[in-house]
Design a protein around this motif. Structure first.
Motif, PDB file in Angstrom:
ATOM      1  N   MET A   1       0.848  -1.187   0.000  1.00 27.06           N
ATOM      2  CA  MET A   1       0.000   0.000   0.000  1.00 27.06           C
ATOM      3  C   MET A   1       0.880   1.231   0.000  1.00 27.06           C
ATOM      4  N   ALA A   2       0.574   2.212  -0.791  1.00 27.56           N
ATOM      5  CA  ALA A   2       1.411   3.402  -0.884  1.00 27.56           C
ATOM      6  C   ALA A   2       1.385   4.186   0.409  1.00 27.56           C
ATOM      7  N   ALA A   3       2.506   4.862   0.697  1.00 28.41           N
ATOM      8  CA  ALA A   3       2.610   5.644   1.920  1.00 28.41           C
ATOM      9  C   ALA A   3       1.738   6.877   1.827  1.00 28.41           C
ATOM     10  N   ALA A   4       1.275   7.339   2.972  1.00 27.87           N
ATOM     11  CA  ALA A   4       0.509   8.574   3.041  1.00 27.87           C
ATOM     12  C   ALA A   4       1.155   9.480   4.061  1.00 27.87           C
ATOM     13  N   ALA A   5       0.908  10.751   3.949  1.00 28.43           N
ATOM     14  CA  ALA A   5       1.528  11.713   4.847  1.00 28.43           C
ATOM     15  C   ALA A   5       1.011  11.547   6.263  1.00 28.43           C
ATOM     16  N   VAL A   6       1.868  11.767   7.243  1.00 30.44           N
ATOM     17  CA  VAL A   6       1.453  11.801   8.635  1.00 30.44           C
ATOM     18  C   VAL A   6       0.702  13.098   8.863  1.00 30.44           C
ATOM     19  N   VAL A   7      -0.454  13.029   9.475  1.00 29.27           N
ATOM     20  CA  VAL A   7      -1.312  14.207   9.526  1.00 29.27           C
ATOM     21  C   VAL A   7      -1.025  15.123  10.708  1.00 29.27           C
ATOM     22  N   ASP A   8      -0.556  14.566  11.823  1.00 29.99           N
ATOM     23  CA  ASP A   8      -0.298  15.382  13.008  1.00 29.99           C
ATOM     24  C   ASP A   8       0.982  14.904  13.676  1.00 29.99           C
ATOM     25  N   ALA A   9       1.698  15.843  14.298  1.00 30.52           N
ATOM     26  CA  ALA A   9       2.846  15.449  15.110  1.00 30.52           C
ATOM     27  C   ALA A   9       2.340  14.664  16.306  1.00 30.52           C
ATOM     28  N   PRO A  10       2.882  13.469  16.556  1.00 29.23           N
ATOM     29  CA  PRO A  10       2.353  12.639  17.638  1.00 29.23           C
ATOM     30  C   PRO A  10       2.723  13.167  19.007  1.00 29.23           C
ATOM     31  N   ARG A  11       1.893  12.827  19.979  1.00 24.30           N
ATOM     32  CA  ARG A  11       2.210  13.160  21.368  1.00 24.30           C
ATOM     33  C   ARG A  11       3.302  12.219  21.863  1.00 24.30           C
ATOM     34  N   GLY A 177       1.180  -9.392  10.709  1.00 27.93           N
ATOM     35  CA  GLY A 177       1.819  -8.194  10.181  1.00 27.93           C
ATOM     36  C   GLY A 177       1.147  -6.906  10.616  1.00 27.93           C
ATOM     37  N   ILE A 178       1.738  -5.783  10.212  1.00 27.56           N
ATOM     38  CA  ILE A 178       1.254  -4.462  10.595  1.00 27.56           C
ATOM     39  C   ILE A 178      -0.015  -4.140   9.813  1.00 27.56           C
ATOM     40  N   HIS A 179      -1.050  -3.681  10.529  1.00 29.50           N
ATOM     41  CA  HIS A 179      -2.322  -3.383   9.889  1.00 29.50           C
ATOM     42  C   HIS A 179      -3.165  -2.510  10.804  1.00 29.50           C
ATOM     43  N   TYR A 180      -4.265  -2.040  10.285  1.00 28.98           N
ATOM     44  CA  TYR A 180      -5.341  -1.493  11.115  1.00 28.98           C
ATOM     45  C   TYR A 180      -6.603  -2.230  10.676  1.00 28.98           C
ATOM     46  N   ASP A 181      -7.572  -2.373  11.565  1.00 28.26           N
ATOM     47  CA  ASP A 181      -8.665  -3.306  11.312  1.00 28.26           C
ATOM     48  C   ASP A 181      -9.587  -2.882  10.175  1.00 28.26           C
ATOM     49  N   ARG A 182      -9.653  -1.594   9.911  1.00 27.00           N
ATOM     50  CA  ARG A 182     -10.521  -1.125   8.828  1.00 27.00           C
ATOM     51  C   ARG A 182     -10.073  -1.684   7.471  1.00 27.00           C
ATOM     52  N   LEU A 212       1.182   0.929  17.555  1.00 30.59           N
ATOM     53  CA  LEU A 212       1.928   2.128  17.207  1.00 30.59           C
ATOM     54  C   LEU A 212       1.272   3.307  17.905  1.00 30.59           C
ATOM     55  N   SER A 213       2.051   4.001  18.726  1.00 32.24           N
ATOM     56  CA  SER A 213       1.496   5.113  19.498  1.00 32.24           C
ATOM     57  C   SER A 213       0.941   6.193  18.586  1.00 32.24           C
ATOM     58  N   ASN A 214      -0.181   6.772  19.012  1.00 32.99           N
ATOM     59  CA  ASN A 214      -0.756   7.939  18.333  1.00 32.99           C
ATOM     60  C   ASN A 214      -0.961   7.713  16.838  1.00 32.99           C
ATOM     61  N   SER A 215      -1.493   6.562  16.474  1.00 33.81           N
ATOM     62  CA  SER A 215      -1.486   6.171  15.064  1.00 33.81           C
ATOM     63  C   SER A 215      -2.848   6.268  14.383  1.00 33.81           C
ATOM     64  N   VAL A 216      -3.891   6.688  15.085  1.00 34.30           N
ATOM     65  CA  VAL A 216      -5.208   6.752  14.449  1.00 34.30           C
ATOM     66  C   VAL A 216      -5.192   7.716  13.265  1.00 34.30           C
ATOM     67  N   GLY A 217      -4.532   8.879  13.429  1.00 32.18           N
ATOM     68  CA  GLY A 217      -4.467   9.846  12.339  1.00 32.18           C
ATOM     69  C   GLY A 217      -3.769   9.292  11.114  1.00 32.18           C
ATOM     70  N   LEU A 218      -2.670   8.558  11.342  1.00 35.71           N
ATOM     71  CA  LEU A 218      -1.946   7.960  10.228  1.00 35.71           C
ATOM     72  C   LEU A 218      -2.790   6.868   9.573  1.00 35.71           C
ATOM     73  N   GLY A 219      -3.443   6.028  10.385  1.00 34.07           N
ATOM     74  CA  GLY A 219      -4.302   5.001   9.824  1.00 34.07           C
ATOM     75  C   GLY A 219      -5.434   5.599   9.000  1.00 34.07           C
ATOM     76  N   GLN A 220      -6.021   6.687   9.486  1.00 27.57           N
ATOM     77  CA  GLN A 220      -7.096   7.338   8.742  1.00 27.57           C
ATOM     78  C   GLN A 220      -6.574   7.946   7.446  1.00 27.57           C
ATOM     79  N   ALA A 221      -5.354   8.509   7.494  1.00 25.10           N
ATOM     80  CA  ALA A 221      -4.755   9.066   6.273  1.00 25.10           C
ATOM     81  C   ALA A 221      -4.506   7.972   5.243  1.00 25.10           C
ATOM     82  N   LEU A 222      -4.053   6.816   5.688  1.00 20.91           N
ATOM     83  CA  LEU A 222      -3.852   5.690   4.773  1.00 20.91           C
ATOM     84  C   LEU A 222      -5.180   5.232   4.170  1.00 20.91           C
ATOM     85  N   ASP A 227      -9.126   5.248  -0.365  1.00 24.57           N
ATOM     86  CA  ASP A 227     -10.416   5.644  -0.953  1.00 24.57           C
ATOM     87  C   ASP A 227     -10.209   6.398  -2.259  1.00 24.57           C
ATOM     88  N   GLU A 228      -9.200   7.258  -2.289  1.00 22.56           N
ATOM     89  CA  GLU A 228      -8.929   8.038  -3.490  1.00 22.56           C
ATOM     90  C   GLU A 228      -8.467   7.127  -4.633  1.00 22.56           C
TER      91      GLU A 228
END
Length: 343
Positions: A1-11, A177-182, A212-222, A227-228
Motif C-alpha cells: 500500500m502506498a505511503a501517506a503523509a502523517v497528519v499530526d505530530a504525535p504526542r 503483520g502491521i495493519h489497522y482493522d478497517r 503504534l502510538s498515536n497512530s489513528v491519524g496515520l491510519g485514517q490518512a492511509l 479511498d482516493e
C-alpha cells in the motif's frame, strides 16, 4: 500500500523507564530496537467511564485490566486446548489450561500466519468447530465484557460480528503483520470497536499485540488515500483486503521497522515529527481486554515465551445495533470463521 503523509505530530509515547529493561521484541525474523519501544498504558476496570472513553480517544486504544474474572478466562483456555489434547499440539504430561507447546512434534505447518495453523483436516475441523462451541459463545457474551462495550460507546445495544478470530500462536511461529482493522472490514461505513481478548497470561515476549502510538491519524490518512485510489475499483474489489492495490496478505508491512522507515521518510518530507512514534507492548493478564479504534495501527509480537506457553486470544468486533439494523455494516462478517472464507 502506498505511503501517506502523517497528519499530526504525535504526542510523546509512554516510554520505557531506566529501571525497565526493554525485552527482546521479535516479529517474524527481525527485532525492534529498544529506542523504538514503549509500554502500553493500563487502565483499571473500576476507572470512571469518562476516563476510559478519554483514553480510547487520546491513545486510539484503552487497555482495561480485569474486565472478566480470571477464573472464567482460564476455564475458556482449558476448554480450547482440551479440544487438541490428542493431536500432538501440547507437550505430553502438561495440563490443557497451561497450553504448553509440544516442541518435539514441531512441524512447519504449525508456523503459518498467526503461528498456529492447524495440521491436517482433523486439526482444522477442531479449530473451526472451536468458534461455535457453547462455552466459547458464552465466553464472548460475558456480561462484564458486553457492558464495558456499551458503556464505552454509549450504545443502548451492541451487535458482535459472528466472525471472531480464535488464534493460538505457538512459540517460534510467525507474527501477524502491521495493519489497522478497517483494512479488513471496509464493507459498510459504520464505526466499529475492536476488543482483543488474551485468553490467559501473555508476557511482552509471549506473542501479544503491539500498538503504534498515536497512530489513528496515520491510519485514517492511509484509508483516505486508499479511498482516493480505489475510485475505479468494482464494488467487490473496494471491500476486499486482497485487491490489486494491497499486499498479498492485506497487511501494510511484515515488520514494524519496515513500516516505520517508510512512513518516517514521508513524514520528513512533509515536515512532521514521525520520530515520536513508538511501538507499545505490555504484559497482559487473564481477564484483561484491549479495546481499539478501527484505524489504530498494530500487529503481534513473536512468541518467545521461555516456558513454551502458547498464546491464545480472540478478536471481537462490535457495532451499534442501530447502525447494524440500518444496513451500515457488512453482513459477510455475520458468518462464523472458516479458513477458506477469504475474508
Amino acid at each position: 500500500m502506498a505511503a501517506a503523509a502523517v497528519v499530526d505530530a504525535p504526542r510523546p509515547a509512554h516510554t520505557l523507564t531506566a529501571q525497565q529493561s526493554p525485552p527482546q521484541f521479535r516479529i517474524n525474523e527481525g527485532h525492534v530496537a529498544p529506542s523504538q519501544l514503549g509500554w502500553l498504558r493500563s487502565t483499571p476496570a473500576d476507572a470512571s467511564i469518562e476516563e476510559i472513553r478519554q483514553r480510547l480517544q487520546d491513545d486510539g486504544y484503552v487497555w482495561v485490566k480485569s474486565v472478566q474474572p480470571r477464573e472464567d478466562v482460564l476455564a475458556m483456555r482449558e476448554h480450547f486446548f482440551s479440544q487438541f489434547s490428542d493431536t500432538g499440539l501440547l507437550k505430553p504430561g502438561t495440563a490443557p489450561v497451561d497450553g504448553i507447546y509440544n516442541t518435539a512434534d514441531d512441524v512447519s505447518l504449525h508456523r503459518g500466519v498467526g503461528g498456529g495453523n492447524p495440521r491436517g483436516d482433523e486439526e482444522l475441523r477442531r479449530l473451526t468447530d472451536a468458534h461455535t462451541t457453547a462455552q466459547y459463545l458464552d465466553f464472548v457474551s460475558h456480561t462484564a465484557l458486553r457492558e464495558m462495550v456499551r458503556d464505552i460507546m454509549s450504545w443502548d445495544e451492541e451487535v458482535m460480528l459472528h466472525r471472531t478470530l480464535l488464534r493460538h500462536c505457538v512459540p517460534g511461529g510467525s507474527s501477524t503483520g502491521i495493519h489497522y482493522d478497517r483494512l479488513f472490514l471496509r464493507g459498510g461505513d459504520a464505526f466499529f470497536l475492536t476488543a482483543w481478548v488474551p485468553i490467559g497470561d501473555v508476557s511482552s515476549i509471549g506473542g501479544g499485540l503491539h500498538y503504534l502510538s498515536n497512530s489513528v491519524g496515520l491510519g485514517q490518512a492511509l484509508e483516505d488515500d486508499y479511498d482516493e485510489r480505489s475510485r475505479d475499483f468494482s464494488e467487490q474489489d473496494k471491500i476486499s483486503a486482497f485487491n490489486r492495490n494491497m499486499a498479498a496478505t492485506g497487511y501494510l508491512a511484515d515488520h514494524p521497522e519496515e513500516f516505520m522507515r517508510e512512513h518516517r521518510r514521508v513524514a520528513e518530507v512533509e515536515g512532521t515529527a514521525a520520530k515520536g512514534f513508538k511501538w507499545l507492548i505490555a504484559n497482559f493478564e487473564a481477564g484483561d481486554v484491549v479495546f481499539h479504534h478501527p484505524c489504530t495501527i498494530h500487529g503481534s509480537c513473536g512468541n518467545d515465551d521461555p516456558s513454551g506457553r502458547i498464546r491464545l486470544s480472540t478478536d471481537l468486533r462490535f457495532y451499534d445495533k442501530k447502525d447494524f439494523d440500518a444496513g451500515r455494516a457488512d453482513n459477510r462478517w455475520m458468518n462464523y470463521w472458516r479458513v477458506d472464507d477469504k475474508l
